[in-house]
Structures are given as structure tokens and as C-alpha cells.
Design a protein around this motif. Structure first.
Motif, PDB file in Angstrom:
ATOM      1  N   UNK A   1     -51.049  13.166  -9.258  1.00 54.10           N
ATOM      2  CA  UNK A   1     -50.969  11.811  -9.790  1.00 54.10           C
ATOM      3  C   UNK A   1     -50.630  10.804  -8.686  1.00 54.10           C
ATOM      4  N   UNK A   2     -51.163   9.600  -8.838  1.00 57.14           N
ATOM      5  CA  UNK A   2     -50.846   8.516  -7.920  1.00 57.14           C
ATOM      6  C   UNK A   2     -49.682   7.711  -8.501  1.00 57.14           C
ATOM      7  N   UNK A   3     -48.486   8.073  -8.088  1.00 60.46           N
ATOM      8  CA  UNK A   3     -47.251   7.407  -8.495  1.00 60.46           C
ATOM      9  C   UNK A   3     -46.178   7.839  -7.505  1.00 60.46           C
ATOM     10  N   UNK A   4     -45.033   7.176  -7.531  1.00 57.45           N
ATOM     11  CA  UNK A   4     -43.957   7.506  -6.608  1.00 57.45           C
ATOM     12  C   UNK A   4     -42.663   7.808  -7.360  1.00 57.45           C
ATOM     13  N   UNK A   5     -41.945   8.792  -6.880  1.00 55.30           N
ATOM     14  CA  UNK A   5     -40.574   9.023  -7.325  1.00 55.30           C
ATOM     15  C   UNK A   5     -39.662   8.640  -6.168  1.00 55.30           C
ATOM     16  N   UNK A   6     -38.808   7.666  -6.403  1.00 53.75           N
ATOM     17  CA  UNK A   6     -37.903   7.158  -5.370  1.00 53.75           C
ATOM     18  C   UNK A   6     -36.475   7.574  -5.712  1.00 53.75           C
ATOM     19  N   UNK A   7     -35.773   8.123  -4.740  1.00 51.94           N
ATOM     20  CA  UNK A   7     -34.373   8.534  -4.925  1.00 51.94           C
ATOM     21  C   UNK A   7     -33.450   7.436  -4.416  1.00 51.94           C
ATOM     22  N   UNK A   8     -32.593   6.946  -5.286  1.00 53.38           N
ATOM     23  CA  UNK A   8     -31.648   5.896  -4.914  1.00 53.38           C
ATOM     24  C   UNK A   8     -30.476   6.495  -4.146  1.00 53.38           C
ATOM     25  N   UNK A   9     -29.691   5.663  -3.485  1.00 54.40           N
ATOM     26  CA  UNK A   9     -28.530   6.171  -2.732  1.00 54.40           C
ATOM     27  C   UNK A   9     -27.561   6.975  -3.588  1.00 54.40           C
ATOM     28  N   UNK A  10     -27.473   6.653  -4.896  1.00 53.84           N
ATOM     29  CA  UNK A  10     -26.545   7.392  -5.753  1.00 53.84           C
ATOM     30  C   UNK A  10     -27.142   8.694  -6.275  1.00 53.84           C
ATOM     31  N   UNK A  11     -28.358   9.021  -5.834  1.00 51.13           N
ATOM     32  CA  UNK A  11     -28.999  10.274  -6.226  1.00 51.13           C
ATOM     33  C   UNK A  11     -29.901  10.165  -7.431  1.00 51.13           C
ATOM     34  N   UNK A  12     -29.833   9.054  -8.165  1.00 50.65           N
ATOM     35  CA  UNK A  12     -30.699   8.874  -9.330  1.00 50.65           C
ATOM     36  C   UNK A  12     -32.143   8.686  -8.871  1.00 50.65           C
ATOM     37  N   UNK A  13     -33.062   9.160  -9.693  1.00 50.19           N
ATOM     38  CA  UNK A  13     -34.482   9.062  -9.341  1.00 50.19           C
ATOM     39  C   UNK A  13     -35.178   8.050 -10.236  1.00 50.19           C
ATOM     40  N   UNK A  14     -36.096   7.303  -9.633  1.00 46.13           N
ATOM     41  CA  UNK A  14     -36.854   6.288 -10.339  1.00 46.13           C
ATOM     42  C   UNK A  14     -38.344   6.542 -10.173  1.00 46.13           C
ATOM     43  N   UNK A  15     -39.109   6.207 -11.203  1.00 45.26           N
ATOM     44  CA  UNK A  15     -40.567   6.287 -11.141  1.00 45.26           C
ATOM     45  C   UNK A  15     -41.111   4.912 -10.799  1.00 45.26           C
ATOM     46  N   UNK A  16     -41.944   4.846  -9.768  1.00 46.57           N
ATOM     47  CA  UNK A  16     -42.533   3.581  -9.326  1.00 46.57           C
ATOM     48  C   UNK A  16     -44.051   3.694  -9.276  1.00 46.57           C
ATOM     49  N   UNK A  17     -44.698   2.532  -9.266  1.00 46.76           N
ATOM     50  CA  UNK A  17     -46.144   2.507  -9.101  1.00 46.76           C
ATOM     51  C   UNK A  17     -46.528   3.093  -7.744  1.00 46.76           C
ATOM     52  N   UNK A  18     -47.765   3.559  -7.649  1.00 46.22           N
ATOM     53  CA  UNK A  18     -48.293   4.044  -6.374  1.00 46.22           C
ATOM     54  C   UNK A  18     -48.428   2.882  -5.399  1.00 46.22           C
TER      55      UNK A  18
END
Length: 373
Positions: free
Chosen positions: A134-151
Motif C-alpha cells: 500500500x502507498x501510505x506512511x506509518x510515522x512513529x512519534x517521539x512518545x512511541x505512538x504511531x500515526x497513519x499518514x498519506x503517501x
């Protein structure tokens, strides 16, 4: 920090037999992960070959996935999830249309199959993550939480169909293609450099389990013929149909209306009533929607505030529109800054905060502007 900077993981790469999933698996190996390929057998009676860009999950696709895994140099297995797919995706698809709604089976597959049945089995076997093309991004924040972002490349972005993933599923998701600005031609060129035979294989389109693209014929085969009236806004009969389930809100083509509109303009499907098997048609202006109510919200992380400003996307290849969203107890109300058209119950509304996916919900009802007829 993005997913590409993580520690080495044990990764299960879902390989459809197409170029995207093959390159994703290769990139996961290149990133230092311990990768195993798996092809999901989702049809109890798969065809031997697919026709061009129609369908997927054929025996040919399975063989293409195996050959790609051999070139990449990773172990490969075929897992039979046909029964689970039939129950959670195909049966749901038929039931939704029967109820007069318009479902998106790709979202349901991601929610129930790739990041539920497949992920659960992967975790039970000791894998850390599931990798897809899939064309999308998972970004890890400094606190360890993960976010789903657009490609990075918005033209290929597929975050809409991933908006059903919750924080647990995101914690075990890997999308190696999402943070690269490469075009599809460059992905194919990369596949050729890697010696992957799927480099020039056509992308699959339409609904994977309806290989010939005839959704109405597929539904008729499951639900039978049920003739009924096509009526205008006044209730006057203007045509007949073979089953209300074969229509969707906003549809223009294939209505087979014998009586022209008084103003001579095209008519569109405004409403589908499975109770009396009636399809209502009218002018395009009557499709203008000012707000919607959605149910079963799924948040990609922490639930948002009770009210907020976001952008919303209403279909996989649609644009964004600015909205105000109000979160209730198991519901979501979305008010549009400007009216939108072609919004059908059963579709998903996905909320975004910039490039971040906030979450999604299933549209249950719409509020329309007063149309001038």
C-alpha cells in the motif's frame, strides 16, 4: 521517525502477485528485516489466469508471488483464507447492497483480513509486523505512538482504504512504498532492476472477487431478479429495474428510463428503497449533501475531540473537502463547508488532519440541500 528507521523486525510480507507488493517485500529485506512472503488464497475456486487488469487472487497470481519471493530470496507460503474472506468481505458486500447501501470491500478486506486474520496469525507465529504494498506512511512519534499518514506521492496515496486500522493494527503495519516520491513507472523500473518478472504486470482494478467487472450480474447471481419501479421525485413511475440492489446513489448510466425528464436533463439515482424495491431518480442538484451521519467509527490512534475541523475524503480516488466533525457515542456527524454529491450510505468517510489519518466511519444517513427542480 518513519517506519524505515526501525530496528530489524520479523516481517510477514503479503504478496498478491503484483509489482507493488513484490517491491515492498524487497525493500523490507533491504532495510534489514527478516522477511517471509505469504500469498493469501482468497477464492475457494480460483481461476487459472486473470484477464488483464481484472480481478486478482488467481493461480497465476500465486505463482507470480512465489517467483518474486524466490528472486528476493525469502521463504514463501500460501495461506488459505478463502472461507474467512467469503464470510467477512464477500457476504458483507452482498448484504450491504441488498440493504440499499454501497460498501467498499477493500476497506473491509484491510480491516478483517490483512490486518486482522492475517495479522493475528502472524503475531501468533512470532512475527512483529505485516508488510503490504500500500502507498501510505506509518510515522512513529517521539512518545512511541504511531500515526497513519498519506503517501508522499499523493497521486498514488491509498490511506483512504487503510483508514479502518486502529492503533493496535498500526503498531504492526509496514508500508515500504509510502514514503518514497517515486512514480509507478519508477517502481516498475526498480522491479526490473531487481529481476522481478512482475515488473510489467498490469495493476489489478475493480473488485477482486468480481473478475469480469459485472457487479450487477454478480449481485443478481446471489440475490436473484427482483423487478421493481424506477420513480421520479413526484412518485411517478418512469421505468423498471431488475433489482434495486443493482444501483448506487449518484448513478447516471444504465438506468433504462423510458420517459425523459421534463427539462431534458440527465437523471441520477437519488434513493434506493429495498423495502418496496423502488429506485428514485431526479436531477443532479438533488444530490447535494450538506452533512452526514456515520456509525462504527474506527480511530487511527486516540479518538479525536468531541468537535473539530478536518478534511474528509468520501471515496478511494476522491478529493478532500473541509468539514466540521462531531464525535458522539458510537457515531460521527460531519458537516461540509460546501455541498458534495454522490454520497451513499455504506460508503466510508475518512477524516484527515493535514496528512494524518484521524479515522473512518461508515455513512448511515445524509442530509441534503433543498434542490431546485
Amino acid at each position: 521517525m518513519t517506519e524505515t528507521t526501525q530496528r530489524p523486525l520479523r516481517v510477514l510480507a503479503a504478496m498478491s502477485g503484483g509489482v507493488d507488493s513484490a517491491v515492498a517485500a524487497a525493500r523490507a529485506v533491504e532495510a534489514g528485516h527478516d522477511v517471509t512472503g505469504v500469498h493469501l488464497a482468497l477464492s475457494a475456486n480460483p481461476q487459472s489466469f486473470r484477464t488483464g487488469a481484472r480481478g486478482c487472487c488467481t493461480i497465476e497470481d500465486s505463482r507470480d508471488a512465489r517467483r518474486a519471493a524466490d528472486v528476493i530470496g525469502i521463504p514463501f507460503y500460501v495461506w488459505d483464507l478463502a472461507e474467512r474472506f467469503r464470510e467477512d468481505v464477500v457476504a458483507d458486500f452482498v448484504a450491504e447492497y441488498q440493504a440499499g447501501r454501497t460498501p467498499n470491500p477493500c476497506l473491509r478486506c484491510n480491516e478483517k483480513i490483512k490486518f486482522a486474520a492475517l495479522l493475528d496469525k502472524a503475531l501468533a507465529l512470532g512475527f512483529d509486523a505485516v508488510c503490504t504494498g500500500h502507498y501510505a506512511q506509518v510515522v512513529t512519534r517521539p512518545d512511541g505512538a504511531r500515526e497513519l499518514h498519506r503517501a508522499t506521492d499523493l497521486a498514488k496515496d491509498q490511506s483512504y482504504v487503510l483508514g479502518v486500522l486502529d492503533d493496535r493494527q498500526l503498531a504492526h503495519a509496514l508500508f515500504p512504498l509510502g514514503d518514497t516520491a517515486t512514480t509507478k513507472d519508477e517502481i516498475r523500473a526498480e522491479a526490473e532492476r531487481r529481476g522481478l518478472a512482475v515488473a510489467r504486470k498490469p495493476d489489478s482494478h475493480d473488485i477482486c472477487f468480481i473478475a469480469d467487472g459485472d457487479t450487477q450480474g454478480f449481485l443478481a447471481g446471489h440475490l436473484g431478479t427482483a423487478e421493481g419501479d424506477i420513480v421520479d421525485e413526484s412518485g411517478a413511475t418512469v421505468g423498471r429495474h431488475d433489482g434495486a440492489y443493482g444501483f448506487t446513489i449518484g448513478q447516471r448510466k444504465g438506468l433504462k428510463i423510458g420517459t425523459p425528464a421534463p427539462d431534458g436533463k440527465p437523471r441520477y439515482v437519488l434513493d434506493i428503497s429495498p423495502v418496496d424495491n423502488t429506485v428514485t431518480v431526479g436531477p443532479a442538484a438533488a444530490l447535494d449533501v450538506t452533512a452526514l451521519t456515520a456509525i462504527r467509527p474506527r480511530w487511527c490512534g486516540t479518538a479525536p475531540a468531541a468537535s473539530g475541523r478536518y478534511t474528509a475524503q468520501l471515496r478511494a480516488h476522491g478529493g478532500e473537502t473541509e468539514v466540521t466533525a462531531e464525535v458522539g457515542d458510537g457515531t460521527l456527524r460531519v458537516a461540509f463547508d460546501q455541498p458534495v454529491r454522490g454520497v451513499a450510505p455504506g460508503q466510508a468517510v475518512v477524516l484527515y488532519d493535514g496528512s494524518r489519518v484521524v479515522g473512518s466511519a461508515t455513512i448511515s444517513a445524509t442530509e441534503r440541500a433543498t434542490a431546485s427542480v
